[in-house]
Design a protein around this motif. Structure first.
Motif, PDB file in Angstrom:
ATOM      1  N   UNK A   1       0.868  -1.172   0.000  1.00 33.94           N
ATOM      2  CA  UNK A   1       0.000   0.000   0.000  1.00 33.94           C
ATOM      3  C   UNK A   1       0.903   1.219   0.000  1.00 33.94           C
ATOM      4  N   UNK A   2       0.540   2.240  -0.770  1.00 30.70           N
ATOM      5  CA  UNK A   2       1.420   3.404  -0.851  1.00 30.70           C
ATOM      6  C   UNK A   2       0.633   4.677  -1.114  1.00 30.70           C
ATOM      7  N   UNK A   3       1.279   5.787  -0.819  1.00 35.15           N
ATOM      8  CA  UNK A   3       0.730   7.087  -1.167  1.00 35.15           C
ATOM      9  C   UNK A   3       1.879   7.972  -1.632  1.00 35.15           C
ATOM     10  N   UNK A   4       1.546   8.924  -2.476  1.00 36.54           N
ATOM     11  CA  UNK A   4       2.549   9.773  -3.110  1.00 36.54           C
ATOM     12  C   UNK A   4       2.490  11.191  -2.537  1.00 36.54           C
ATOM     13  N   UNK A   5       3.643  11.787  -2.353  1.00 32.10           N
ATOM     14  CA  UNK A   5       3.703  13.164  -1.893  1.00 32.10           C
ATOM     15  C   UNK A   5       3.405  13.362  -0.419  1.00 32.10           C
ATOM     16  N   UNK A   6       3.330  12.279   0.344  1.00 32.07           N
ATOM     17  CA  UNK A   6       3.097  12.386   1.773  1.00 32.07           C
ATOM     18  C   UNK A   6       1.655  12.579   2.174  1.00 32.07           C
ATOM     19  N   UNK A   7       0.732  12.562   1.208  1.00 32.28           N
ATOM     20  CA  UNK A   7      -0.695  12.726   1.503  1.00 32.28           C
ATOM     21  C   UNK A   7      -1.492  12.257   0.304  1.00 32.28           C
ATOM     22  N   UNK A   8      -2.772  12.450   0.371  1.00 24.83           N
ATOM     23  CA  UNK A   8      -3.607  12.155  -0.782  1.00 24.83           C
ATOM     24  C   UNK A   8      -4.099  10.726  -0.815  1.00 24.83           C
ATOM     25  N   UNK A   9      -4.588  10.315  -1.989  1.00 25.01           N
ATOM     26  CA  UNK A   9      -5.203   8.989  -2.105  1.00 25.01           C
ATOM     27  C   UNK A   9      -4.194   7.871  -1.870  1.00 25.01           C
ATOM     28  N   UNK A  10      -4.713   6.749  -1.391  1.00 27.42           N
ATOM     29  CA  UNK A  10      -3.903   5.564  -1.147  1.00 27.42           C
ATOM     30  C   UNK A  10      -4.074   4.616  -2.325  1.00 27.42           C
TER      31      UNK A  10
END
Length: 126
Positions: A61-70
């Motif tokens: 599981x990951x998210x980009x930019x330290x926030x936002x959608x998973x």
């Protein structure tokens, strides 16, 4: 594995946080970003970050930019054969949902969508 994404915010960091449990990010990778201009067009900020090493046959599981959608991905199996799905340019037709429903019912190891970014964004956020 390289993760790429585009943001409108040119100050957004090129980081990817990831882990093997949903919402629990035990690893973090820093990447780079770039943008380009052509005549009057200016692109968004194009981020590229390499994550890993990753374990085989594992869901991350990951998210980009330290926030936002998973998001989530599954790494390939260690042995062959590998079963995969490739869907190209689903568009926005009456068949789009039934095609995605059919894919969801299938057993596969890897899925890939060849699609314009704007269409992908619409599919994720419908």
């Amino acid at each position: 594995m390289r993760v790429s994404w585009v943001t409108d915010d040119h100050s957004s960091p090129s980081i990817v946080e990831y882990g093997t449990s949903s919402g629990v990010y035990t690893s973090r990778a820093q990447g780079d970003s770039t943008s380009y201009s052509y005549m009057v067009y200016r692109s968004g900020n194009i981020h590229h970050t390499v994550i890993g090493p990753l374990e085989l046959n594992t869901v991350y599981f990951y998210r980009c930019g330290g926030e936002g959608p998973k998001f989530k991905l599954k790494t390939p199996l260690a042995q062959l054969p590998i079963t995969f799905v490739i869907a190209g340019d689903l568009g926005q037709t009456g068949w789009t949902k039934s095609t995605l429903d059919h894919i969801d019912q299938c057993k596969y190891d890897i899925e890939t969508y060849i699609i314009e970014t704007s269409k992908l964004w619409q599919m994720i956020h419908r």
